[in-house]
Design a protein around this motif. Structure first.
Motif, PDB file in Angstrom:
ATOM      1  N   MET A  18       0.848  -1.182   0.000  1.00  9.34           N
ATOM      2  CA  MET A  18       0.000   0.000   0.000  1.00  9.34           C
ATOM      3  C   MET A  18       0.892   1.242   0.000  1.00  9.34           C
ATOM      4  N   ALA A  19       0.601   2.122  -0.918  1.00 10.66           N
ATOM      5  CA  ALA A  19       1.362   3.369  -1.013  1.00 10.66           C
ATOM      6  C   ALA A  19       0.946   4.328   0.102  1.00 10.66           C
ATOM      7  N   LEU A  20       1.773   5.331   0.324  1.00 11.91           N
ATOM      8  CA  LEU A  20       1.507   6.302   1.381  1.00 11.91           C
ATOM      9  C   LEU A  20       1.256   7.685   0.806  1.00 11.91           C
ATOM     10  N   PHE A  21       0.407   8.433   1.508  1.00 13.02           N
ATOM     11  CA  PHE A  21       0.134   9.822   1.178  1.00 13.02           C
ATOM     12  C   PHE A  21       0.945  10.684   2.137  1.00 13.02           C
ATOM     13  N   LEU A  22       1.884  11.451   1.569  1.00 15.36           N
ATOM     14  CA  LEU A  22       2.799  12.248   2.378  1.00 15.36           C
ATOM     15  C   LEU A  22       2.748  13.705   1.955  1.00 15.36           C
ATOM     16  N   SER A  23       3.046  14.588   2.873  1.00 17.89           N
ATOM     17  CA  SER A  23       3.204  16.019   2.644  1.00 17.89           C
ATOM     18  C   SER A  23       1.858  16.735   2.606  1.00 17.89           C
ATOM     19  N   THR A  24       1.930  18.048   2.421  1.00 21.98           N
ATOM     20  CA  THR A  24       0.748  18.906   2.320  1.00 21.98           C
ATOM     21  C   THR A  24       0.903  19.758   1.069  1.00 21.98           C
ATOM     22  N   PHE A  25      -0.161  19.803   0.282  1.00 23.88           N
ATOM     23  CA  PHE A  25      -0.175  20.550  -0.976  1.00 23.88           C
ATOM     24  C   PHE A  25      -1.385  21.465  -0.997  1.00 23.88           C
ATOM     25  N   VAL A  26      -1.202  22.708  -1.424  1.00 29.31           N
ATOM     26  CA  VAL A  26      -2.312  23.648  -1.570  1.00 29.31           C
ATOM     27  C   VAL A  26      -2.567  23.837  -3.060  1.00 29.31           C
ATOM     28  N   ASN A  27      -3.810  23.602  -3.474  1.00 26.43           N
ATOM     29  CA  ASN A  27      -4.206  23.750  -4.878  1.00 26.43           C
ATOM     30  C   ASN A  27      -5.473  24.582  -4.982  1.00 26.43           C
ATOM     31  N   ARG A  28      -5.647  25.204  -6.145  1.00 28.47           N
ATOM     32  CA  ARG A  28      -6.820  26.034  -6.417  1.00 28.47           C
ATOM     33  C   ARG A  28      -8.017  25.186  -6.813  1.00 28.47           C
ATOM     34  N   VAL A  29      -9.191  25.654  -6.425  1.00 30.99           N
ATOM     35  CA  VAL A  29     -10.463  25.060  -6.852  1.00 30.99           C
ATOM     36  C   VAL A  29     -11.066  26.022  -7.861  1.00 30.99           C
ATOM     37  N   ASP A  30     -11.447  25.505  -9.041  1.00 33.46           N
ATOM     38  CA  ASP A  30     -12.045  26.406 -10.023  1.00 33.46           C
ATOM     39  C   ASP A  30     -13.552  26.546  -9.777  1.00 33.46           C
ATOM     40  N   LYS A  31     -14.216  27.357 -10.571  1.00 33.33           N
ATOM     41  CA  LYS A  31     -15.645  27.653 -10.368  1.00 33.33           C
ATOM     42  C   LYS A  31     -16.535  26.419 -10.517  1.00 33.33           C
ATOM     43  N   LYS A  32     -16.042  25.397 -11.202  1.00 32.25           N
ATOM     44  CA  LYS A  32     -16.810  24.161 -11.378  1.00 32.25           C
ATOM     45  C   LYS A  32     -16.539  23.147 -10.267  1.00 32.25           C
ATOM     46  N   GLY A  33     -15.711  23.519  -9.294  1.00 28.80           N
ATOM     47  CA  GLY A  33     -15.376  22.610  -8.203  1.00 28.80           C
ATOM     48  C   GLY A  33     -14.249  21.651  -8.533  1.00 28.80           C
ATOM     49  N   ARG A  34     -13.541  21.898  -9.632  1.00 33.45           N
ATOM     50  CA  ARG A  34     -12.435  21.025 -10.019  1.00 33.45           C
ATOM     51  C   ARG A  34     -11.157  21.438  -9.288  1.00 33.45           C
ATOM     52  N   VAL A  35     -10.398  20.423  -8.909  1.00 35.56           N
ATOM     53  CA  VAL A  35      -9.114  20.665  -8.249  1.00 35.56           C
ATOM     54  C   VAL A  35      -8.149  19.573  -8.673  1.00 35.56           C
ATOM     55  N   SER A  36      -6.893  19.941  -8.859  1.00 33.91           N
ATOM     56  CA  SER A  36      -5.857  18.970  -9.216  1.00 33.91           C
ATOM     57  C   SER A  36      -5.459  18.172  -7.988  1.00 33.91           C
ATOM     58  N   VAL A  37      -5.467  16.865  -8.131  1.00 34.16           N
ATOM     59  CA  VAL A  37      -4.977  15.981  -7.079  1.00 34.16           C
ATOM     60  C   VAL A  37      -3.455  15.966  -7.200  1.00 34.16           C
ATOM     61  N   PRO A  38      -2.728  16.136  -6.096  1.00 37.98           N
ATOM     62  CA  PRO A  38      -1.265  16.137  -6.183  1.00 37.98           C
ATOM     63  C   PRO A  38      -0.746  14.906  -6.928  1.00 37.98           C
ATOM     64  N   ALA A  39       0.257  15.125  -7.748  1.00 42.49           N
ATOM     65  CA  ALA A  39       0.817  14.047  -8.573  1.00 42.49           C
ATOM     66  C   ALA A  39       1.278  12.864  -7.726  1.00 42.49           C
ATOM     67  N   THR A  40       1.857  13.126  -6.562  1.00 44.58           N
ATOM     68  CA  THR A  40       2.325  12.019  -5.714  1.00 44.58           C
ATOM     69  C   THR A  40       1.153  11.208  -5.170  1.00 44.58           C
ATOM     70  N   PHE A  41       0.010  11.860  -4.921  1.00 38.16           N
ATOM     71  CA  PHE A  41      -1.181  11.135  -4.470  1.00 38.16           C
ATOM     72  C   PHE A  41      -1.717  10.273  -5.613  1.00 38.16           C
ATOM     73  N   ARG A  42      -1.750  10.834  -6.824  1.00 39.92           N
ATOM     74  CA  ARG A  42      -2.204  10.053  -7.984  1.00 39.92           C
ATOM     75  C   ARG A  42      -1.283   8.852  -8.205  1.00 39.92           C
ATOM     76  N   ALA A  43       0.017   9.069  -8.059  1.00 46.57           N
ATOM     77  CA  ALA A  43       0.972   7.970  -8.237  1.00 46.57           C
ATOM     78  C   ALA A  43       0.746   6.876  -7.194  1.00 46.57           C
ATOM     79  N   ALA A  44       0.418   7.275  -5.967  1.00 47.33           N
ATOM     80  CA  ALA A  44       0.173   6.297  -4.905  1.00 47.33           C
ATOM     81  C   ALA A  44      -1.037   5.423  -5.225  1.00 47.33           C
ATOM     82  N   LEU A  45      -1.957   5.939  -6.027  1.00 42.02           N
ATOM     83  CA  LEU A  45      -3.188   5.211  -6.350  1.00 42.02           C
ATOM     84  C   LEU A  45      -3.169   4.584  -7.737  1.00 42.02           C
TER      85      LEU A  45
END
Length: 153
Positions: free
Chosen positions: A1-28
């Motif tokens: 099982m991969a781990l989720f590490l660190s803290t990332f701040v990302n913008r939410v657009d008007k449609k509620g979309r937000v980028s998932v951190p690349a390291t989180f995507r890689a873990a999944l």
């Protein structure tokens, strides 16, 4: 099982979309579902996040309660009935539903906060305040964390 590490701040657009951190995507990346699972935290004003593998482990753990018991019914409602499978788009973004955003008080930015096998999504200023409280408690209580023995094949 991969781990989720660190803290990332990302913008939410008007449609509620937000980028998932690349390291989180890689873990999944190895999971059958290309996205994250989220539900409203029942202990904090934030969003709980994880992969489908963790949800399956939670489901297995819920089987330890008596079928149809109050505890089992409560956990099912708080976690499984509220959980959303949020697939990411080709740019690695998810759409956070409005009720989940409202629960966490999120408007235009989010903090993805790694918690090891899971993560949380916070309104950034709210997380800064909670993090300061956590650090103050830790300085007082000096918690320890037992390490499992390393298993060699």
């Amino acid at each position: 099982m991969a781990l989720f590490l660190s803290t990332f701040v990302n913008r939410v657009d008007k449609k509620g979309r937000v980028s998932v951190p690349a390291t989180f995507r890689a873990a999944l990346a190895a999971q059958s579902f290309s996205g994250i699972v989220c539900y409203r935290s029942f202990t904090n004003a934030c969003i709980e996040g994880c992969g489908m593998d963790f949800m399956e482990r939670l489901s297995d753990g819920a089987q330890s309660f008596d079928a149809f018991s109050a505890e089992q019914e409560d956990l099912s409602a708080l976690i499984f009935a509220d959980a959303r499978q949020l697939p990411w788009d080709p740019e690695g973004r998810i759409v956070l539903p409005e009720d989940i955003l409202a629960h966490a008080g999120i408007a235009d930015q989010v903090s993805f906060v790694g918690k090891g096998q899971t993560f949380q999504i916070w309104e950034p200023e709210a997380y800064k305040a909670v993090e300061a409280e956590i650090r103050a408690r830790a300085l007082q209580s000096r918690p320890t964390l037992p390490l499992r023995p390393k298993v060699t094949p």
